[in-house]
Structure formats: structure tokens, C-alpha cells
Design a protein around this motif. Structure first.
Motif: not given
Length: 887
Positions: A854-865, A824-830
Motif C-alpha cells: 500500500a501507498f507509504c506502507e512500511i514493509v520488511a526489506q526481505v525477498i518474498s514469493y 519480489k524485492p520486499t514484503a507487502g506483495y500478495s
């Protein structure tokens, strides 16, 4: 802000993908006459098949290669051939054809001029996906006169966007219009016949793109002049800006001056910001030699002269973030030191478009540590006890402050009461909001402060503060705040607390929300006269609310599918008046038939007790794990049980049906209907949904369903509903004896066919019963750091964690299941588990979902798995993994 052309492309792609997945209903029309039984020309004769035979083969074919081979036979027929073309056109009429071989070339060759003209008029009636994939290309090659081109444009206008118009324009314009005046006249005539502003905009977009790609010589000035004339008529500044950008690309120097004039004449800051983003998006996608510098200079001019601090700050933000203008960061910091982070003031509320880029904010705080932004971040971290930026929380793995609950590890969001420390946080957040009211963190701070007030029972302070969180300048907490506002009023507070809150002096919007929620509570208390009076009063207040855009909690998030809030409440009032009459009639007559009618009216109205402030978002809000994240782990908020008992209509109608059944004065027929309806109420409670399980034990409810219907078939075997009851017993017990009884004793009943379908094999002596509805399987979610996990299982999970994967592995007494969402392109996925179920085929079904940020959530711009590991007691049953989306 997505470029308009890119957005259109995305819409087309989404439509086609949806069409391919879902298909389109319909059957080919039978229009063939007897003379069409002749052999299909030379190619058909070579294959030894007539046209009707080829048609039959084509319709029956399912293998892709076979379809391609059949189309190849048609393609070998010398053209034109109207009959052969008609077969292929009929093939594309209704059903989606994903693989139709070289059907475009075949149609181009076989269709007559008359068929081309007819298709131009009727292409909008074909399967939209087939039209886009095949028929538009056919028309683009074959159309040779203005009338056919106009008819195609008009026929397609309700289905397609500018890419379709562009394909037709670029391929037909050069061969149809050699005289510029004739071409411009055609544009005027066609433009005037299109039935919507969107379709007209699509035509203008197609003309502009075609001009950039193809037109030159005498045609280009003529079309450019037409574009200038049309843009002056465009009322929407966004689309007018797009048209001026197109003219700018066509080397029209005065376009930049026109853009500046358009911007200056736009009074709405919201619209001016949208224009800023449109210009920025255009610059980002253009090479430098395309005139970037002049547009960047124009943005700098706006940043220095616009009277709106919000517009200035947005302009500086995109200059730095999107266009790499380093000086913009310093100027932004100076502006926010003076004004704070600005939003849009509208009706004394603040609105934000998009929120502040977290990388921009982080750069500002690091490079200017004494700035308003940096000082606010430090103050926020001092109260919260964890870093402000999520990327810092993840990278540092910071230990929680003393007394602070362990920080969320990224898998489940911390929305439970245990995540807050009201005694410590309340004074901290109050001080923060007093010192940094226009900081990007103010909405987060207000949300947490409201939650702390809520936990302390200070509900007036809680709703006022959650309202402040909704309209703070950053905006990334708005969806959470909207849902929490309604949750407090609809679920958290007791009736007595809500009634007390209604006496407080609050702003009109909050007062209206409270009054309406109190009216809903009166419905749940079955005080219909009082509920009706309060709903009528609220509808008068709601007329004023409707004039304030986005005042209702979920107005921001529904897009074009706006919720008819007024209509829903009006219908609710009508239903309450109806129930009031039914209840009054029963209280006057004391007859069981009137009581039965009241119970039936309640039974058939699932939305009777619904608080429409949710705007259809209650379950979705829960499934996004703002509430039910705790429920799935046996930790539901205590108030949910009482709420569900009040909310579910079946729980209200159940005691009335039971009373009718037990009343000696009820006729046998009425007693039978009441007992059967009692079973239906239990069924409704059992099948309501996961949140109902915290008020009603699913196993106990299932037992009551079974015992009620067993009692029914014993007492009323001759009832017309007896076979219905037997079918329910077969479903809920898995005992085929009930189904066999339907087949033997009720062969003329309406449940016969359903009973046969539920019977897996009536003749098989090896059939064994099972749960036909399926049953839930308990499971436990594990961390890969759990020492109880065998090393081989950890290695297996790790080996599959970097790709999209779902699978099982048995080790000892446990079956382990691992699901990975891939890169995934950013953090915040689960990955979230909805449930594990066993069904009647001895298979386990794992239902899961991939949660987006989440909508408008500030997430880390790092690849995540993102992934999840769980286990159940050892099972050799095959496992099916089913990915689902929140509804």
C-alpha cells in the motif's frame, strides 16, 4: 527521491513499452505516382520486384524475419533514392513497427538532403515510438546544418524528453558548430522558440549532459557560460539545482556556493527538502573523486544550521541512510528527543514528504533504547499487542496477546471491525497520542483509535481523529485514512446519525465534508429541494476549502490528474434542480408521461447519487481491499447493503417505471417503453459490480431480467424494441431460439447482425446453448498448511512457488489452482483473486491481480514469493489465467 535523469529515463521506457503494447492507429498514405512502377534499381531487379511491389510486400508482412528481409532489399539499393526512402518513411508514419530490421541504415543511405530537411520539420507527426526507435537516429546521423537541427528540436518538443535532445546534440553539435559563438547563438535562438518550461528544461539537460560527455577545448567554456546564464533565469528551484549540479560536475567550483545561496534563499521547507534529496541522490551515484566530500560537508552544515526542525531531520536521515554517516543517527535522536519527528506545518495541518525510513527508525530505537523514538515504539507495542515493525511480526510469528485477534499472515489486510477491541484500545491509544504526538506511530495509533470510536458509534470523535491520522507526521496511513473518512460519512453512518453529526461544532473542513455528505443523502432520499439548498451552501464553503492544498481527502493521491471536485458538485446541483423540476411537474400533472420522464432522467445518470469526496477512488479503494477484502469471503460490512440500494440509480428509477407500466391511464406505447425500461433497470442492477451483490441477489435479478423481457415480447411483439428484448433473452439464457427468432421475424431490425454474432454456428446440429455472459464459479482459498491438501498438490505448489507461475492440478474431487507472482524485492506483495468464471466456450477464466504494498506502507526489506492456492469442484475444463490491475 528519484534522480531527475533516472525519472526521465523511466518515463521514456514506460512510453515505449505502452506504445509497443497498444500500437498506434492509422494507415500508410497513398502518395505514389504512376512513374513509380519502374523496377527498384539493381537490388530490386535482382529480386525481380518493383518499388510498388516491395511496398505491398512490406505492408502485408507480419513475420519478423520477412520484414527484415524486405528491409534488407531496400538497404541494398544504392543511395540516395528518394522513392525508396519515401516508402520506408510512409511505413513508419502511423502504425507502430516493433521489428523493422536495419531500417535506420537504409534510411540514412537512401534519403536525400531535401527529405532530411522535410523529416526534421515533420518528425513530430510520425508515430512517436517509431520516431524514437528509428527516425531520431536517422536525423542524428544525417543532420548537417543548424536549421534542420532547430526544426527537429521544435517538431519533437511536444512528444519527447531530454534523451532525444541529447542524442541529437551529441551527434550533430561537433560537425555543425566549430565556432563557439555560433553554437551559443543557436542555443539562445532555439531555447527562445521552445513552447514550454519542460521542453526548455529538456534542452538544458541535454546541453549539460553533452558538455560532460563530449565538449572540450574552446567549445566547453562557451557552453558552460551559457549554462550559467540560463540557470539564473530558471524560476523552479528544483531544476535550477539540477543545472547547478551539472555545472558542479563540469568542475565549476563556484557551483557549490551557488547551491548554498539557492538553498538559503528558498523559503519553503518543502522545496528545501527536495533540494536536499536532489543533492543526496547526486552524491550516491557519483564516485568519491567527483567531489562527494564537499557536498557531504555542505549537508552537515545544513543539518546544523537550518532553522526548520523538519529540514534538519530530513538532512540527518539521508546522511545516515543514504550516505553512511554514522554520526547522523545520534544527532537525529537528540533532535527528536527535543522536538519529536517533525512534519511541515501548512494552514495548521501537518504534511510529511515520504515518511521515515523504517530501517533508520529501527536502528535508532535499538541503539538508543531510552530515546523518544524507542519509548514510543514500546508504548505502541503495549497497546497493539504485536511488534511495531512488520519484519519482526513475520520473523517472530508472535502469538497474539490475550483477546487479540490472530495477526494478519501477510495475505489479507486486517481492516474489518473484528480486528479491533475498542474497550481495551481506546484508553490505550488516547494515552499514547497524549504522550507521543510526534512519533512515527502516531498516525497508525490515530487511525486505530478512530476505527474504535467508529465501532462504538462515537462518530464525532471518529472523524476528528481520522482527520488527525491524515495529517500526522509519518504519513504512511494517509490513503487508508482518507478513504475511511469518506466511508464513515458516506456509508457507515445512517442518515439520522449524519444529521445529528452536522449539529456538532467541528473544524471548518470536517463541517464542510459532513454538510456535503448530508446533501448527497438528501438526493438519495429524493428530497431535491433540500438537497439543492444544501449543495448551494456547500459550494460557498468549498471555495474556502480550495485554498487549502490537500484538504480534500484524496487530493494527495491524484497526481497531475486532479479531480474537478467543484465542477462535479456544480454538475450534481444542476442535475438535482432538473430532477426537482421534473418531479414537481409530475406531482402537479399526475400524468404518467411526466413520471416516465422523471424515471428516465434518473436512469441515465449513474453519478447522481455519488459522493464526490471519493474523487473517483471508491472502487479503487475497495479493490485495494480496505473494504471488499471481507466481501469476497462472504463477510461484507452490514451497512454496504443499504448503501448500495441508495447509491445505484437503477434502483431509484425501477419503481417509477413499474408504476408507469401498471397505471391504466398509460398509453400502450408508454406502457411498452416502461416495461422495457424495467428490464434495463434489472440489467443495470445485475451488471453494476461486485459490491452490488450484497444488496441484490444476482441470480434473482437475472431471473427478473428474463421474465421481464419474456413478458415484453409476448405483449409487444410488434414493438421496435422487441428484437432488442429477444437479444437480451438470448444473452441471458443462452437459448439460441431467441436469436433465431430475430433472424426470422425481424430481418430488417437493428439487432440482426448482433444476433448473428451471438450465434456460434446457426447451421450446426450439434450446437448446445450456454451462458453467453458467463457465470461465477465458487472457490475456496487454502493455506499450504491445510491438512486436507494432498501431499502431491503441496509438492506441486512448492515446486512452482519461486517463479512466476499459474496452473491447475486435479486430485480426487477437487481441482486445485496455484498462482505465484515470482520473486519480489520486499514484503507487502500478495496475490488476490477477483473471481472465477465459466464462459460460452466451456472454459474457466481465473481473474487475479498482484497487489503491491500500500501507498507509504512500511514493509520488511526481505525477498518474498507471494502466491495463492485455491480449489474448486473437479473440472476438466481448460483454464485461462488473466492478470488484471485494480481500476
Amino acid at each position: 527521491m528519484i534522480k531527475i535523469k533516472a525519472a526521465i529515463t523511466i518515463l521514456v521506457q514506460f512510453f515505449l513499452i505502452s506504445a509497443i503494447i497498444t500500437g498506434f492507429p492509422g494507415k500508410p498514405q497513398e502518395i505514389w505516382a504512376t512513374e513509380q512502377n519502374q523496377p527498384a534499381n539493381e537490388a530490386g531487379q535482382a529480386a525481380g520486384q518493383s518499388l510498388p511491389e516491395l511496398k505491398e510486400r512490406l505492408w502485408k508482412a507480419t513475420d519478423r524475419q520477412e520484414i527484415k528481409n524486405i528491409v534488407a532489399i531496400f538497404n541494398a539499393i544504392p543511395g540516395p533514392d528518394a522513392q525508396a526512402a519515401h516508402i520506408l518513411l510512409d511505413y513508419l508514419k502511423d502504425d507502430l513497427r516493433v521489428e523493422a530490421g536495419n531500417i535506420v541504415d537504409a534510411l540514412v543511405k537512401l534519403m536525400t538532403e531535401e527529405q532530411i530537411s522535410q523529416l526534421a520539420k515533420e518528425i513530430g507527426t510520425y508515430s512517436p515510438a517509431n520516431s524514437y526507435r528509428y527516425l531520431v537516429s536517422v536525423l542524428a546521423v544525417r543532420i548537417s546544418n543548424p536549421n534542420d537541427l532547430t526544426n527537429a528540436m521544435l517538431s519533437l518538443q511536444d512528444e519527447y524528453v531530454s534523451e532525444v535532445y541529447l542524442q541529437l546534440m551529441t551527434q550533430t553539435w561537433p560537425k555543425i558548430f566549430t565556432d563557439p559563438a555560433t553554437g551559443v547563438q543557436w542555443l539562445d535562438d532555439t531555447y527562445s522558440q521552445l513552447n514550454s518550461s519542460t521542453t526548455r528544461e529538456n534542452l538544458v539537460c541535454a546541453v549539460g549532459t553533452a558538455a560532460k560527455k563530449q565538449l572540450s577545448g574552446i567549445n566547453l567554456p562557451a557552453v558552460t557560460g551559457w549554462l550559467w546564464r540560463i540557470q539564473e533565469k530558471e524560476p523552479d528551484p528544483d531544476y535550477r539545482c539540477d543545472q547547478l549540479i551539472t555545472l558542479y560536475e563540469l568542475k565549476e567550483a563556484k557551483a557549490l556556493e551557488a547551491i548554498d545561496s539557492l538553498y538559503s534563499g528558498t523559503t519553503s521547507p518543502t522545496k528545501r527538502v527536495e533540494l536536499i534529496h536532489r543533492i543526496t541522490d547526486f552524491i550516491r551515484w557519483q564516485p568519491k573523486e567527483a567531489g562527494q566530500d564537499a557536498l557531504i560537508d555542505w549537508l552537515w552544515k545544513v543539518a546544523g544550521t537550518d532553522t526548520s526542525p523538519y529540514c534538519r531531520q530530513e538532512c540527518l536521515s539521508v546522511l545516515y541512510t543514504d550516505l553512511g554517516q554514522e554520526k547522523a543517527l545520534e544527532q537525529y535522536v537528540q533532535d527528536t528527543d527535543q522536538n519529536g519527528v517533525m512534519g511541515l506545518t501548512q494552514e495548521n495541518q501537518v504534511f510529511m514528504v515520504g515518511g521515515l525510513n523504517w530501517q533508520f527508525l529501527k536502528a535508532a530505537s535499538q541503539k538508543y533504547p531510552q530515546s523518544y523514538l524507542a519509548r514510543g515504539i514500546k508504548a505502541y507495542e503495549a497497546v497493539r499487542g504485536i511488534p511495531y515493525f512488520e519484519i519482526d511480526r513475520i520473523n517472530e510469528k508472535q502469538s497474539p496477546a490475550a483477546g487479540e485477534p490472530p495477526y494478519w499472515d501477510g495475505q489479507y489486510p486486517p481492516y474489518g471491525d473484528e480486528q479491533y477491541q475498542p474497550d481495551r484500545e481506546i484508553p490505550g491509544w488516547e494515552k499514547f497520542l497524549a504522550e507521543f504526538p510526534r512519533h512515527p506511530a502516531s498516525d497508525d495509533a490515530a487511525y486505530r483509535l478512530a476505527r474504535c470510536y467508529e465501532i462504538k458509534g462515537r462518530f464525532a470523535d471518529a472523524v476528528k481523529t481520522i482527520q488527525k491520522a491524515r495529517f500526522s507526521t509519518d504519513g504512511d496511513i494517509r490513503y487508508a485514512a482518507a478513504g475511511r473518512m469518506v466511508y464513515i460519512l458516506d456509508v457507515r453512518m445512517t442518515y439520522e446519525q449524519l444529521k445529528e453529526l452536522s449539529l456538532e461544532k467541528l473544524d471548518p473542513a470536517l463541517q464542510a465534508f459532513i454538510n456535503y455528505s448530508l446533501a448527497v443523502r438528501e438526493i438519495r432520499r429524493e428530497d431535491y429541494p433540500r438537497a439543492a439548498s444544501q449543495l448551494e451552501e456547500f459550494l460557498k464553503q468549498e471555495e474556502n476549502l480550495a485554498t487549502d492544498k490537500h484538504i480534500l481527502p484524496f487530493d494527495n493521491f491524484l497526481g497531475n490528474e486532479q479531480y474537478d471536485f467543484h465542477g462535479a458538485v456544480k454538475k450534481q446541483l444542476d442535475e438535482v434542480n432538473k430532477l426537482d423540476n421534473l418531479k414537481s411537474q409530475w406531482e402537479k400533472s399526475k400524468t404518467t408521461i411526466d413520471l416516465y420522464n422523471l424515471a428516465a432522467a434518473i436512469f441515465h445518470n449513474q453519478m447522481l447519487y455519488y459522493n464526490h469526496l471519493w474523487a473517483g477512488q471508491r472502487q479503487y479503494y475497495n479493490w485495494l481491499e480496505y473494504i471488499t477484502y471481507q466481501m469476497g469471503r462472504g463477510h461484507a460490512p452490514v451497512e454496504m447493503a443499504a448503501f448500495m440500494r441508495e447509491m445505484i440509480n437503477y434502483n431509484h428509477s425501477l419503481p417509477y417505471f413499474q408504476q408507469v407500466y401498471l397505471d391504466p391511464s398509460s398509453s400502450p406505447e408508454l406502457k411498452a417503453k416502461a416495461l422495457y425500461s424495467t428490464g434495463l433497470c434489472y440489467t443495470g442492477l445485475h451488471d453494476w459490480g461486485e459490491d452490488a451483490a450484497f444488496a441484490f441477489n444476482s441470480l434473482d435479478t437475472r431471473k427478473k431480467i428474463i421474465s421481464t423481457y419474456q413478458q415484453f415480447v409476448e405483449e409487444y411483439p410488434d414493438s421496435s424494441m422487441a428484437d432488442d428484448a429477444l437479444l437480451a433473452l438470448g444473452s441471458y439464457t443462452g437459448n439460441t431460439g431467441y436469436l433465431q427468432k430475430i433472424i426470422k421475424e425481424y430481418p430488417d431490425g437493428d439487432m440482426l447482425e448482433k444476433a448473428k454474432k451471438l450465434m456460434p454456428d446457426l447451421e450446426s446440429p450439434y450446437y448446445s446453448s450456454s451462458h453467453l455472459f458467463g457465470s461465477s464459479v465458487p472457490f475456496k482459498i487454502l493455506s499450504l498448511n491445510d491438512e486436507s491438501i494432498p501431499p502431491k498438490v503441496k509438492e506441486w505448489a512448492a515446486a512452482n512457488s519461486l517463479r512466476s507461475f499459474s496452473g491447475t492440478k486435479i486430485s480426487g474431487e477437487w481441482s486445485y489452482m496455484f498462482i505465484s507472482a515470482g520473486e519480489k524485492p520486499t514484503a507487502g506483495y500478495s496475490v488476490g483473486i477477483i473471481g472465477i468464471y465459466s464462459d460460452n466456450s466451456s472454459k474457466l477464466k481465473v481473474r487475479y491481480k498482484i497487489n503491491n504494498p500500500a501507498f507509504c506502507e512500511i514493509v520488511a526489506q526481505v525477498i518474498s514469493y507471494p502466491s495463492i492456492l485455491l480449489r474448486i469442484p473437479t473440472s476438466a475444463a481448460p483454464v485461462e489465467f488473466v492478470e488484471e490491475s485494480p481500476q
